[in-house]
Design a protein around this motif. Sequence first.
Motif, PDB file in Angstrom:
ATOM      1  N   PHE A 182       0.810  -1.219   0.000  1.00  0.00           N
ATOM      2  CA  PHE A 182       0.000   0.000   0.000  1.00  0.00           C
ATOM      3  C   PHE A 182       0.841   1.266   0.000  1.00  0.00           C
ATOM      4  N   ARG A 183       1.964   1.248   0.709  1.00  0.00           N
ATOM      5  CA  ARG A 183       2.701   2.499   0.846  1.00  0.00           C
ATOM      6  C   ARG A 183       3.336   2.959  -0.459  1.00  0.00           C
ATOM      7  N   ASN A 184       3.418   2.071  -1.437  1.00  0.00           N
ATOM      8  CA  ASN A 184       3.999   2.433  -2.730  1.00  0.00           C
ATOM      9  C   ASN A 184       2.948   2.793  -3.775  1.00  0.00           C
ATOM     10  N   LEU A 185       1.680   2.823  -3.368  1.00  0.00           N
ATOM     11  CA  LEU A 185       0.619   3.222  -4.293  1.00  0.00           C
ATOM     12  C   LEU A 185       0.423   4.736  -4.217  1.00  0.00           C
ATOM     13  N   PRO A 186       0.072   5.383  -5.319  1.00  0.00           N
ATOM     14  CA  PRO A 186      -0.064   6.853  -5.347  1.00  0.00           C
ATOM     15  C   PRO A 186      -1.422   7.322  -4.816  1.00  0.00           C
ATOM     16  N   LEU A 187      -1.762   6.906  -3.622  1.00  0.00           N
ATOM     17  CA  LEU A 187      -3.101   7.169  -3.093  1.00  0.00           C
ATOM     18  C   LEU A 187      -3.329   8.645  -2.791  1.00  0.00           C
ATOM     19  N   GLY A 230      -6.714  12.043  -3.095  1.00  0.00           N
ATOM     20  CA  GLY A 230      -7.206  12.789  -1.950  1.00  0.00           C
ATOM     21  C   GLY A 230      -6.892  12.209  -0.591  1.00  0.00           C
ATOM     22  N   LEU A 231      -6.155  11.110  -0.534  1.00  0.00           N
ATOM     23  CA  LEU A 231      -5.841  10.530   0.767  1.00  0.00           C
ATOM     24  C   LEU A 231      -4.830  11.393   1.514  1.00  0.00           C
ATOM     25  N   GLU A 232      -5.176  11.749   2.739  1.00  0.00           N
ATOM     26  CA  GLU A 232      -4.262  12.471   3.626  1.00  0.00           C
ATOM     27  C   GLU A 232      -4.132  11.682   4.925  1.00  0.00           C
TER      28      GLU A 232
END
Length: 477
Positions: free
Chosen positions: A71-76, A80-82
């Motif tokens: 997950f940490r390598n996805l451009p979330l 709008g993810l903060e």
Amino acid sequence: MSKKYDAIIIGCGSNGIAAAIRLQQKGLKTAIFEQAAVPGGATKTKELTLPGFKHDVGSAIMPLGLASPFFRNLPLQQYGLEWVFPEVAYAHPFDDGTAYACYKDIQATAAQLGEDQDAYLNLINPLLENWDKLNEDLLGPLGIPDHPLQFMKFGLKALPSAKMIADKYFKNEKTKMFFYGSAAHSTLPLNTLISASFGLVLTTSAHKYNWPFPKGGAGNFFDALVQHYKSLGGEIYCDQLVNDIRDLPNAYSYLFDLTPKQLLKIKGLNFNSLYRKRLEAYKYGAGVFKMDWALSEPIPFTSEKCRKAATIHLGFSQKEIEESEKGIHDKKMTDTPYVLVAQHTPFDSTRAPEGKHTAWAYIHVPNGDTTDYTEIIENQIERAAPGFKDTILERSAMNTVALEQFDPNLVGGDINGGRQDITQLFTRPVAKISPYATPDPRVYICSSSTPPGGGVHGMCGFHAAQKALKDHFSELL
């Protein structure tokens, strides 16, 4: 539906969406079929109490969401993810009004512990220094580790019970309770082998990443995952309860984000009788009784450290926490249970009307228990925050039955997809070379009933997708 897919994922929780994203990343044509009206599994945000008060129905703090190797390598953040990072990852208050805080800074954390300062650093620092070498092995199936020496050293600390590690390393009861706070996330008796591993992993991740949560609600984290998946060309079909695999479109592989209980109900699977018996023998763990509150003001914790933490572990003596976590498996609940509390609004004002607040909490209970523990939970919070009850505007309570109705994967209220003891941590749902594969060469299991188990990290789905790729699309690896 006459479409042809490379892979179909059944169930859109954090592991289902992780599997789908991984397969879609490799250029496959995938679709997700989800029984609920909204994707997300237990990672949803709703107004459970009063209008304008946003509550996380299931997962609320995501210590492994940011620590997840996938997950940490996805451009979330593009969707709008903060992430919100409280000053204190978690805190543990004591009956005398003091508390210990787990800061991201391990030195600042250890400095609180008096005579246990050096012991804490000796226990946690080696894991923190080698986290990048250990992370993927810890959040994956049992196999030959990439860094065997570091993994072996971790295993020597992780295999014992939380009680054994606490008693070996620490002299002060408060420090032992502080360690128990994170170890008890295992939902295991604290004298059970491997229960220490949960405390070690969660504490180390707090020092590496903090324990963040998504701004505006856990549902925003999942919304970002869905948007990213769709941007890759993936398709999601909601309100699609799957009872028979033959009702699904044709595909080379089918990945089920379901626990064994639900999987055994699916018709058309080519499972032999031995495999079915092994799935039927799968053990579910303790359930939870979960509460949400709309509050007139923040929880009035006596300790300032607790007011600076998004997560608070409540348990007011070593014996009290031990008896609480043992009792749930003996079906002997205590009046002073270990309580997990989350408070978001002191750090995220978007979750409640101006000047108002929310709180979230749960306790571990016997699987399937329907007792109302509202008063017991509120009494425990009141011990650390006198006046808490006076701040309550409205409350919502969900017992194990309500939780399973909300998300069928929470069997009997079990939020980990099955008991995570020494017999089922790495060999879930059955002991085999690849726990994700089944006797049906088309069918894989990608739920938290596979390694590494419960938590919003997506790694069960990622590893199941890797297995499906290896079996059917090896040229893409």
